[in-house]
Write an enzyme that holds these catalytic residues in place. Structure first.
Site, short mmCIF file in Angstrom:
data_model
loop_
_atom_site.label_atom_id
_atom_site.label_comp_id
_atom_site.label_asym_id
_atom_site.label_seq_id
_atom_site.Cartn_x
_atom_site.Cartn_y
_atom_site.Cartn_z
N ASP A 126 -16.56 -24.78 50.16
CA ASP A 126 -15.08 -24.98 49.74
C ASP A 126 -14.92 -24.45 48.58
OD1 ASP A 126 -12.33 -25.61 50.31
OD2 ASP A 126 -12.66 -27.72 50.62
N ALA A 127 -14.35 -23.22 48.32
CA ALA A 127 -14.14 -22.73 46.94
C ALA A 127 -12.97 -22.08 46.69
CB ALA A 127 -15.35 -21.44 46.87
N LYS A 128 -12.23 -21.72 47.80
CA LYS A 128 -10.93 -21.27 47.85
C LYS A 128 -10.63 -20.23 46.77
CE LYS A 128 -8.95 -25.65 49.51
NZ LYS A 128 -10.18 -26.37 49.46
N ARG A 129 -11.61 -19.27 46.76
CA ARG A 129 -11.44 -18.11 45.92
C ARG A 129 -10.47 -17.07 46.44
NH1 ARG A 129 -14.36 -21.42 43.16
NH2 ARG A 129 -16.43 -21.02 42.48
N ASP A 137 -6.59 -25.42 44.06
CA ASP A 137 -6.82 -26.21 45.02
C ASP A 137 -6.15 -27.75 44.70
OD1 ASP A 137 -8.36 -28.11 46.91
OD2 ASP A 137 -9.95 -26.63 46.56
#
Lengths: 273, 273
Positions: A97-100, B102
Site C-alpha cells: 500500500d504505497a499510493k505512488r 494518503d
C-alpha cells in the site's frame, strides 16, 4: 504464466477468505518507536493470521517513517510472508500500500522498487497522472495494481465526487465513476483493480456496474458488522468474488489476532452468496 | 518563524536564481546499478551546482529502487545539501519529489518521514484524496507542499483535463483549474504551491489567474530555450517571482554541471521582468 488476479483468486479459494490483513505498524501501536518494534509487530501478525489471509497489505508510510531501517524491516516482512506461504503450501499475495503516482522512468523505478526490490505482488497507485503513469506497473501481468477510485476519508469528495461531463454528451458523472470506467478499459491484461471504500454502498454499487470485472480493495470496515454486510452486497460480483476486505487495527489490537482474523473471515463469508 | 515560501524567496534572492536542480540518479546514468553510485552521482551534482540552485529536488523513486541502501543514500544527499548550505552561508531548500497521497495517520507518517526523518523542507503530493490528505503536511508552516495540478506527461489529460461543473452553475472548467482554486483556498499558512508543467503555456496562464499568489514548480523545460520563455511569461508573477524551474538531465549529463547550471540560471533570469 498466471495473471495477478488469477493468483489472488487461487489464494482466495485456498483459504476461503476475502480478508486482507493490513500491516500498519503505527508508532502508537508499537512497544517502542523503532524499526525493530515495527518488524516485531508485523511478524507476529503475519505468523498468527496467515491461514486466514487472502493477502497481506503492509503500508509503506509506517516503514518509511523509520528511514533506511524501516525499509529494511519492510523487506524482512515481505520475506516472512514468503516463508509463511511456503509453510502453508499456498502463496499469499503481498500488496504494497504505497499510493505512488509518477511518470515514465520514475514510475518504472517505483515499479522496480516494489516488485523486484521488495517482491511485492501488487501495489496501490493514484490515478491523477493518467494511463502512462500506471502502465509501467501493468506491463508484467503477474504483478497487479489497485488504483485509487473512491476513498472513505472526509476529503474524498474534494476531487472524486466532482461531476465531470461525459464525452460527446451533456450528461455528467462523478469523477470516481470516470476513473472506474478508465480502469476497466486499461485492464487489458487482467491485472488492474480499484480501491473503493467500503463505507459508501451506493458508490460501491455504481462502481461495480461501471467495472463489472474488476477486483476491489475496500477499506473502512473495521469492527462494524452492519457496514460489512451493505458493502459486500453492493460490491461483490454475483459469484461472491471480486472484493478484498482489508482490516488492520481490529486484528492487530485484538488480544488474539488469529482468532480475530478467523472470526472476520467467517463474518465476511457469511455474507457471500 | 518563517514560512516555507518566505524561506524559499530568501534563497531565490540570495542566489538570484529560479533554477531547481533535480537529483534523479536514474540507473542508466550511473557508473554502476548501486546506491553508492547513486550517492556519488548526487554528491557531485550538489557540490558543483549549489551556488546556482534555488532548491534541490531529489526524486524518491530513484533511491527506493535500491531499497534500504537507497534510503540511506537519500539521507546522505540531504546531509550534503545542508553542508553545502552552511559553506555558502545560505540555506538551500530540499524538495522531496515523492508525489505521496494518503490519509490521516498514514499522511502523518509520510510527513514525518520526509520532514523529520530526511529533513526535507517541502514535498510533492497528489491531490486525489482531498484536503485532509494534504493537511498533515501543511500543519507546520515552515514546511512546504507542491500539489500536483497540471503535469506534462501524455496521460495528464486522462483526469486533469476533464471538464468539471462549477458549483451552482452550468459552466465547466478543467479539473486542473479546480485543483488550483482549491489549493489557493487551502493555502491559509503560506506553504502550499502547485506542480504545473512548463510545456503548456496556456494552462500555466489560466492557473496563474486562478492562483495568483502560489508558487509553481514547473518541470518539462530541459534544454529547449523557446519553451522556457513562453513558460516564464505565462507563469511568473508580475514581480518576476513565483516559479521554480526544475532541470535534471540537461545539468547532470553536461560535461560541466556547474557551467550548465550557471547558464540555465542566467537564461531563466534573462526572461524575468
Amino acid at each position: 504464466m498466471e495473471t495477478f488476479f488469477t493468483f489472488l483468486q487461487r489464494r482466495v479459494d485456498d483459504c476461503s477468505s476475502l480478508l486482507c490483513v493490513g500491516l500498519d505498524p503505527h508508532v502508537s501501536d508499537l512497544q517502542a518507536p523503532s524499526a525493530a518494534a515495527a518488524l516485531e509487530f508485523c511478524l507476529r501478525l503475519v505468523r498468527q493470521t496467515a491461514p486466514y489471509a487472502a493477502a497481506f497489505k503492509p503500508n509503506a508510510a509506517f516503514f518509511e517513517v523509520f528511514g533506511a531501517e524501516g525499509w529494511q524491516a519492510l523487506s524482512q516482512v515481505a520475506q516472512a510472508i514468503r516463508e509463511e506461504s511456503a509453510r502453508l503450501g499456498s502463496k499469499i499475495p503481498l500488496l504494497l500500500d504505497a499510493k505512488r503516482g509518477d511518470i515514465s522512468s520514475t514510475a518504472q523505478a517505483y515499479a522496480q522498487a516494489a516488485f523486484s526490490g521488495l517482491g511485492a505482488d501488487a501495489i496501490t497507485l493514484s490515478p491523477y497522472l493518467g494511463q502512462d503513469s500506471i502502465q509501467p506497473f501493468l506491463n508484467n501481468a503477474e504483478k497487479g495494481v489497485f488504483l485509487l477510485c473512491k476513498t472513505s476519508n472526509p476529503g474524498a469528495g474534494d476531487l472524486q465526487d466532482l461531476l465531470v461531463k461525459e464525452e460527446g454528451s451533456e450528461k455528467t458523472e462523478p469523477l470516481y465513476l470516470r476513473v472506474a470506467r478508465l480502469a476497466q478499459a486499461w485492464n487489458t491484461q487482467g491485472n488492474l483493480g480499484l480501491v473503493v471504500g467500503a463505507t459508501q454502498p451506493q458508490a460501491l454499487r455504481e462502481i461495480r456496474a461501471a467495472a463489472p470485472d474488476l477486483w476491489f480493495l475496500s477499506p473502512g470496515v473495521g469492527a462494524q458488522g452492519g457496514d460489512l454486510a451493505a458493502a459486500l452486497q453492493a460490491g461483490l460480483r454475483p459469484n461472491g468474488q471480486g472484493m478484498l476486505i482489508p482490516v488492520s487495527r481490529a486484528i492487530s489490537r485484538a488480544e488474539n489476532p488469529a482468532l480475530a482474523a478467523a472470526a472476520l473471515r467467517d463474518e465476511i463469508n457469511a455474507f457471500r452468496p
